[in-house]
Design a protein around this motif. Structure first.
Motif, mmCIF file in Angstrom:
data_model
loop_
_atom_site.group_PDB
_atom_site.id
_atom_site.type_symbol
_atom_site.label_atom_id
_atom_site.label_comp_id
_atom_site.label_asym_id
_atom_site.label_seq_id
_atom_site.Cartn_x
_atom_site.Cartn_y
_atom_site.Cartn_z
ATOM 1 N N ILE A 31 -12.073 -30.141 1.870
ATOM 2 C CA ILE A 31 -11.570 -31.226 2.713
ATOM 3 C C ILE A 31 -11.321 -32.452 1.830
ATOM 4 O O ILE A 31 -12.149 -32.800 0.983
ATOM 5 C CB ILE A 31 -12.596 -31.574 3.804
ATOM 6 N N ARG A 32 -10.179 -33.094 2.024
ATOM 7 C CA ARG A 32 -9.855 -34.327 1.285
ATOM 8 C C ARG A 32 -10.271 -35.528 2.114
ATOM 9 O O ARG A 32 -9.883 -35.649 3.279
ATOM 10 C CB ARG A 32 -8.350 -34.393 1.002
ATOM 11 N N TRP A 33 -11.049 -36.432 1.494
ATOM 12 C CA TRP A 33 -11.522 -37.624 2.210
ATOM 13 C C TRP A 33 -11.007 -38.871 1.487
ATOM 14 O O TRP A 33 -11.436 -39.179 0.389
ATOM 15 C CB TRP A 33 -13.043 -37.659 2.274
ATOM 16 N N ILE A 34 -10.074 -39.573 2.119
ATOM 17 C CA ILE A 34 -9.449 -40.740 1.495
ATOM 18 C C ILE A 34 -10.267 -42.000 1.776
ATOM 19 O O ILE A 34 -10.611 -42.291 2.919
ATOM 20 C CB ILE A 34 -8.010 -40.925 2.017
ATOM 21 N N GLY A 75 -3.852 -46.270 1.320
ATOM 22 C CA GLY A 75 -4.666 -45.088 1.630
ATOM 23 C C GLY A 75 -4.542 -44.663 3.078
ATOM 24 O O GLY A 75 -4.479 -43.459 3.379
ATOM 25 N N ALA A 76 -4.506 -45.634 3.983
ATOM 26 C CA ALA A 76 -4.379 -45.316 5.404
ATOM 27 C C ALA A 76 -3.055 -44.628 5.693
ATOM 28 O O ALA A 76 -2.988 -43.700 6.519
ATOM 29 C CB ALA A 76 -4.504 -46.589 6.238
ATOM 30 N N ASP A 77 -1.998 -45.039 5.018
ATOM 31 C CA ASP A 77 -0.680 -44.423 5.221
ATOM 32 C C ASP A 77 -0.676 -42.971 4.751
ATOM 33 O O ASP A 77 -0.082 -42.098 5.395
ATOM 34 C CB ASP A 77 0.384 -45.231 4.478
ATOM 35 N N LEU A 78 -1.358 -42.701 3.638
ATOM 36 C CA LEU A 78 -1.456 -41.326 3.150
ATOM 37 C C LEU A 78 -2.141 -40.434 4.184
ATOM 38 O O LEU A 78 -1.708 -39.312 4.439
ATOM 39 C CB LEU A 78 -2.233 -41.293 1.832
ATOM 40 N N ALA A 79 -3.207 -40.961 4.781
ATOM 41 C CA ALA A 79 -3.931 -40.197 5.792
ATOM 42 C C ALA A 79 -3.092 -40.012 7.055
ATOM 43 O O ALA A 79 -3.073 -38.931 7.654
ATOM 44 C CB ALA A 79 -5.247 -40.883 6.129
ATOM 45 N N ALA A 80 -2.401 -41.076 7.461
ATOM 46 C CA ALA A 80 -1.592 -41.013 8.681
ATOM 47 C C ALA A 80 -0.490 -39.965 8.573
ATOM 48 O O ALA A 80 -0.126 -39.325 9.566
ATOM 49 C CB ALA A 80 -0.981 -42.383 8.976
ATOM 50 N N LYS A 81 0.032 -39.770 7.371
ATOM 51 C CA LYS A 81 1.147 -38.844 7.164
ATOM 52 C C LYS A 81 0.692 -37.436 6.758
ATOM 53 O O LYS A 81 1.527 -36.550 6.557
ATOM 54 C CB LYS A 81 2.106 -39.420 6.123
ATOM 55 N N ALA A 82 -0.610 -37.244 6.623
ATOM 56 C CA ALA A 82 -1.124 -35.934 6.241
ATOM 57 C C ALA A 82 -1.067 -34.968 7.425
ATOM 58 O O ALA A 82 -1.115 -35.394 8.583
ATOM 59 C CB ALA A 82 -2.566 -36.066 5.757
ATOM 60 N N PRO A 83 -0.959 -33.676 7.165
ATOM 61 C CA PRO A 83 -0.967 -32.702 8.268
ATOM 62 C C PRO A 83 -2.271 -32.810 9.069
ATOM 63 O O PRO A 83 -3.344 -32.909 8.477
ATOM 64 C CB PRO A 83 -0.884 -31.348 7.546
ATOM 65 N N GLY A 86 -7.211 -30.795 9.935
ATOM 66 C CA GLY A 86 -8.641 -30.830 9.690
ATOM 67 C C GLY A 86 -9.027 -30.863 8.229
ATOM 68 O O GLY A 86 -10.201 -30.712 7.890
ATOM 69 N N TYR A 87 -8.045 -31.070 7.354
ATOM 70 C CA TYR A 87 -8.339 -31.094 5.921
ATOM 71 C C TYR A 87 -8.085 -32.457 5.281
ATOM 72 O O TYR A 87 -8.109 -32.583 4.054
ATOM 73 C CB TYR A 87 -7.550 -29.994 5.200
ATOM 74 N N THR A 88 -7.837 -33.482 6.098
ATOM 75 C CA THR A 88 -7.713 -34.848 5.608
ATOM 76 C C THR A 88 -8.435 -35.784 6.573
ATOM 77 O O THR A 88 -8.235 -35.714 7.789
ATOM 78 C CB THR A 88 -6.240 -35.292 5.500
ATOM 79 N N PHE A 89 -9.282 -36.640 6.007
ATOM 80 C CA PHE A 89 -9.987 -37.659 6.780
ATOM 81 C C PHE A 89 -9.899 -38.984 6.035
ATOM 82 O O PHE A 89 -9.504 -39.038 4.865
ATOM 83 C CB PHE A 89 -11.452 -37.252 7.004
ATOM 84 N N LEU A 90 -10.276 -40.062 6.717
ATOM 85 C CA LEU A 90 -10.097 -41.417 6.182
ATOM 86 C C LEU A 90 -11.284 -42.294 6.555
ATOM 87 O O LEU A 90 -11.810 -42.209 7.668
ATOM 88 C CB LEU A 90 -8.808 -42.022 6.756
ATOM 89 N N THR A 91 -11.689 -43.140 5.630
ATOM 90 C CA THR A 91 -12.683 -44.181 5.908
ATOM 91 C C THR A 91 -11.977 -45.514 6.056
ATOM 92 O O THR A 91 -11.129 -45.851 5.225
ATOM 93 C CB THR A 91 -13.712 -44.289 4.768
#
Length: 324
Positions: A31-34, A75-83, A86-91
């Motif tokens: 899982i990628r966590w931005i 960073g938030a934009d990267l997360a918003a545009k990720a599929p 369930g493999y991308t989350f954001l703090t």
């Protein structure tokens, strides 16, 4: 007998199809966590503490990806545009709530609609500190001095729209005092100028400021909390120090791209809440001045909505404009 064999053969074909339709068990890969901030700060530290505990609980692999820039927008934009698989989350922290108003209509994503809340991990009340030469030992004396010297006091912050900036603006509005904002590129240079006497006031998290308070290089005037903070119990609340009832903080909140399956959102929220409730995380949070929370997705949504509304009012009243 032949019919029975045919039935078994048909069933053997149906079962794999059903399993395939349900998809592979989650998570089947790392899982990628931005984190939209640099390593080592309170946001990064708190996130890594909790995620390490989650990995210990579950055996999952979570890779932290620090993507600082543009007041967390990159960073938030990267997360918003990720599929939303369930493999991308954001703090995110308080700046995320402020950005909804500060950059209204200018963001490449929607602060609310582009994300699915997971859990509010913790809240870090802010502390107001002052240069040692300022003739005020508490909030009551600070207000009196500021009223007698309108516009002569300056306060620093880690940048326009940061929780520290907006909290001081809220203090100005509530106490009816006039102080000049001096934005910096981060807390470190602002702290240096506070100790050097170039600014008189600085608000930030206790983990950053209290070491300098305890070293005698600056003084703490009050904590923006309803009760004293465990990691800085020697500092009175704003009310105890003779000021108005103001609570303000930065915080750590976990999000996922909107559309992430609800069962994944709920599972991650449950694991995060379990981690935050553990004795070692609570103890470690205390040392950096964070009150642990670990709530549900719906509770996290309400908290974020309330923070957006709170800071929108402060920004509008103060006329805060984003940095160009």
């Amino acid at each position: 007998m032949l019919l029975l064999r045919l039935a078994i053969a048909a069933l053997a074909l149906i079962v794999p199809i059903a399993a395939s339709a349900q998809g592979a068990p989650w998570p089947a890969k790392p899982i990628r966590w931005i984190i939209p901030y640099p390593p080592a700060g309170i946001t990064d530290s708190a996130t890594r503490m909790v995620l390490q505990k989650v990995m210990e609980q579950t055996g999952w692999s979570i890779v932290v990806d620090n993507k600082p820039g543009a007041n967390s927008i990159l960073g938030a934009d990267l997360a918003a545009k990720a599929p939303p698989d369930g493999y991308t989350f954001l703090t995110v922290i308080a700046a995320h709530a402020a950005n909804a108003t500060l950059y209204a209509g200018k963001l490449p994503f929607d602060v609310v609609k582009s994300f699915a809340p997971i859990s509010l991990v913790g809240i870090a009340p802010l502390v107001m500190t002052a240069n040692n030469d300022l003739p005020a030992k508490d909030i009551k004396e600070l207000i009196a001095y500021a009223k007698a010297n309108p516009g002569k006091l300056s306060f620093g912050s880690s940048g326009v729209g940061a929780a520290a900036h907006l909290t001081t603006e809220l203090f100005k509005q509530t106490a009816d005092v006039d102080m000049v904002h001096v934005p910096y590129k981060g807390t470190a240079p602002a702290l240096q100028d506070l100790m050097g006497g170039n600014i008189q006031i600085l608000v930030d998290v206790p983990s950053t400021l209290m070491p300098q308070v305890r070293a005698g290089k600056i003084k703490a005037l009050g904590m923006f909390s309803a009760k004293r903070v465990a990691g800085a119990a020697e500092v009175p609340t704003i009310v105890e120090a003779g000021g108005p009832a103001i609570e303000a903080s930065t915080w750590v909140l976990f999000l996922a791209p909107v559309g992430t399956p609800r069962e994944i959102v709920n599972r991650m929220a449950a694991e995060v809440a379990k981690a935050v409730a553990s004795a070692d995380i609570r103890s470690r949070f205390e040392t950096i001045g964070i009150d642990p929370v670990g709530n549900t997705p719906d509770e996290a949504r309400k908290f974020l909505d309330d923070e957006i509304a709170k800071w929108a009012k402060v920004i509008a009243t103060a006329g805060v404009k984003p940095e160009q």
